[in-house]
Design a protein around this motif. Structure first.
Motif, PDB file in Angstrom:
ATOM      1  N   MET A  27       0.854  -1.183   0.000  1.00 44.78           N
ATOM      2  CA  MET A  27       0.000   0.000   0.000  1.00 44.78           C
ATOM      3  C   MET A  27       0.892   1.236   0.000  1.00 44.78           C
ATOM      4  SD  MET A  27      -2.552  -1.199   3.013  1.00 44.78           S
ATOM      5  CE  MET A  27      -4.214  -1.505   2.511  1.00 44.78           C
ATOM      6  N   GLY A  28       0.330   2.350  -0.358  1.00 44.17           N
ATOM      7  CA  GLY A  28       1.090   3.593  -0.346  1.00 44.17           C
ATOM      8  C   GLY A  28       1.276   4.106   1.072  1.00 44.17           C
ATOM      9  N   GLU A  29       2.246   5.003   1.242  1.00 39.32           N
ATOM     10  CA  GLU A  29       2.514   5.554   2.568  1.00 39.32           C
ATOM     11  C   GLU A  29       1.356   6.402   3.081  1.00 39.32           C
ATOM     12  OE1 GLU A  29       6.186   7.568   3.000  1.00 39.32           O
ATOM     13  OE2 GLU A  29       7.368   5.904   2.267  1.00 39.32           O
ATOM     14  N   GLY A  30       0.562   6.950   2.201  1.00 39.76           N
ATOM     15  CA  GLY A  30      -0.542   7.811   2.614  1.00 39.76           C
ATOM     16  C   GLY A  30      -1.819   7.063   2.939  1.00 39.76           C
ATOM     17  N   THR A  31      -1.771   5.745   2.931  1.00 44.11           N
ATOM     18  CA  THR A  31      -2.961   4.949   3.224  1.00 44.11           C
ATOM     19  C   THR A  31      -3.388   5.163   4.666  1.00 44.11           C
ATOM     20  OG1 THR A  31      -2.122   3.281   1.690  1.00 44.11           O
ATOM     21  CG2 THR A  31      -3.892   2.604   3.148  1.00 44.11           C
ATOM     22  N   PRO A  32      -4.688   5.352   4.889  1.00 46.39           N
ATOM     23  CA  PRO A  32      -5.164   5.560   6.264  1.00 46.39           C
ATOM     24  C   PRO A  32      -4.810   4.384   7.177  1.00 46.39           C
ATOM     25  CG  PRO A  32      -6.913   6.028   4.696  1.00 46.39           C
ATOM     26  CD  PRO A  32      -5.776   5.450   3.917  1.00 46.39           C
ATOM     27  N   GLN A  33      -4.578   4.710   8.434  1.00 49.79           N
ATOM     28  CA  GLN A  33      -4.148   3.711   9.418  1.00 49.79           C
ATOM     29  C   GLN A  33      -5.151   2.572   9.527  1.00 49.79           C
ATOM     30  OE1 GLN A  33      -3.225   5.396  13.224  1.00 49.79           O
ATOM     31  NE2 GLN A  33      -3.103   3.433  14.244  1.00 49.79           N
ATOM     32  N   LYS A  34      -6.435   2.887   9.525  1.00 52.75           N
ATOM     33  CA  LYS A  34      -7.434   1.826   9.687  1.00 52.75           C
ATOM     34  C   LYS A  34      -7.398   0.854   8.512  1.00 52.75           C
ATOM     35  CE  LYS A  34     -11.331   4.206   7.627  1.00 52.75           C
ATOM     36  NZ  LYS A  34     -12.748   4.456   7.699  1.00 52.75           N
ATOM     37  N   ASP A  35      -7.110   1.353   7.300  1.00 55.32           N
ATOM     38  CA  ASP A  35      -7.016   0.468   6.137  1.00 55.32           C
ATOM     39  C   ASP A  35      -5.785  -0.433   6.231  1.00 55.32           C
ATOM     40  OD1 ASP A  35      -9.292   1.689   5.209  1.00 55.32           O
ATOM     41  OD2 ASP A  35      -8.257   2.968   3.746  1.00 55.32           O
ATOM     42  N   VAL A  36      -4.676   0.141   6.688  1.00 56.47           N
ATOM     43  CA  VAL A  36      -3.445  -0.641   6.843  1.00 56.47           C
ATOM     44  C   VAL A  36      -3.663  -1.730   7.885  1.00 56.47           C
ATOM     45  CG1 VAL A  36      -1.041  -0.564   7.591  1.00 56.47           C
ATOM     46  CG2 VAL A  36      -1.932   1.252   6.145  1.00 56.47           C
ATOM     47  N   LEU A  37      -4.264  -1.358   9.023  1.00 57.02           N
ATOM     48  CA  LEU A  37      -4.503  -2.341  10.085  1.00 57.02           C
ATOM     49  C   LEU A  37      -5.494  -3.413   9.647  1.00 57.02           C
ATOM     50  CD1 LEU A  37      -4.609  -0.015  13.213  1.00 57.02           C
ATOM     51  CD2 LEU A  37      -2.769  -1.531  12.487  1.00 57.02           C
ATOM     52  N   SER A  38      -6.494  -3.014   8.882  1.00 55.50           N
ATOM     53  CA  SER A  38      -7.465  -3.978   8.380  1.00 55.50           C
ATOM     54  C   SER A  38      -6.798  -4.977   7.437  1.00 55.50           C
ATOM     55  CB  SER A  38      -8.593  -3.242   7.658  1.00 55.50           C
ATOM     56  OG  SER A  38      -9.479  -4.159   7.070  1.00 55.50           O
ATOM     57  N   ALA A  39      -5.968  -4.477   6.529  1.00 55.96           N
ATOM     58  CA  ALA A  39      -5.264  -5.351   5.595  1.00 55.96           C
ATOM     59  C   ALA A  39      -4.290  -6.266   6.336  1.00 55.96           C
ATOM     60  CB  ALA A  39      -4.523  -4.516   4.550  1.00 55.96           C
TER      61      ALA A  39
END
Length: 133
Positions: A61-73
């Motif tokens: 994912m890109g660095e600007g991806t929201p934290q909740k999306d990163v944690l979900s993934a």
């Protein structure tokens, strides 16, 4: 009588406010403690942001991806890995059981072959003895 009740008793003493000159050392210690705590909190947050960036990069994912999306993934990935791991463990257990059954069968066949060859030798000796007689 009412005013006497409102006055502090001698045993209670007078509470010092943070503006008293006598308490300035304590206030300075409190401020230093607060500053130290704030610095530690800022460092923790910087570390967390760095961890999130690395995690986002690892997940593609890109660095600007929201934290909740990163944690979900990341959670989905972890759950998938756990599923794969449990499947592999189950497969390994099944293979170990098959191996044990085959080893038991091989041992039985070896014992059977040894007993069979001993029986054949006895039959041959008996046949040779009968022919000699």
């Amino acid at each position: 009588p009412y005013e006497k009740d409102m006055e502090p008793r001698a045993s209670e003493g007078r509470r010092r406010s943070s503006n008293d000159s006598c308490g300035s050392g304590r206030t300075r210690d409190t401020n230093e403690g607060r500053k130290k705590h704030n610095e530690m909190e800022q460092q923790r947050r910087r570390d967390l942001r760095g961890d999130m960036k690395r995690l986002a990069t690892t997940l593609g994912m890109g660095e600007g991806t929201p934290q909740k999306d990163v944690l979900s993934a990341a959670t989905k990935e972890i759950n998938e890995l756990k599923t794969v791991e449990s499947t592999r463990v189950r497969e390994i257990d099944e293979l170990n059981q098959k191996k044990l059954k085959l080893e038991t069968k091989i041992e039985f066949l070896k014992e059977y072959a040894a007993a069979s060859s001993a029986r054949q030798e006895q039959e041959q000796l008996a046949a040779a003895a009968a022919a000699a007689a």
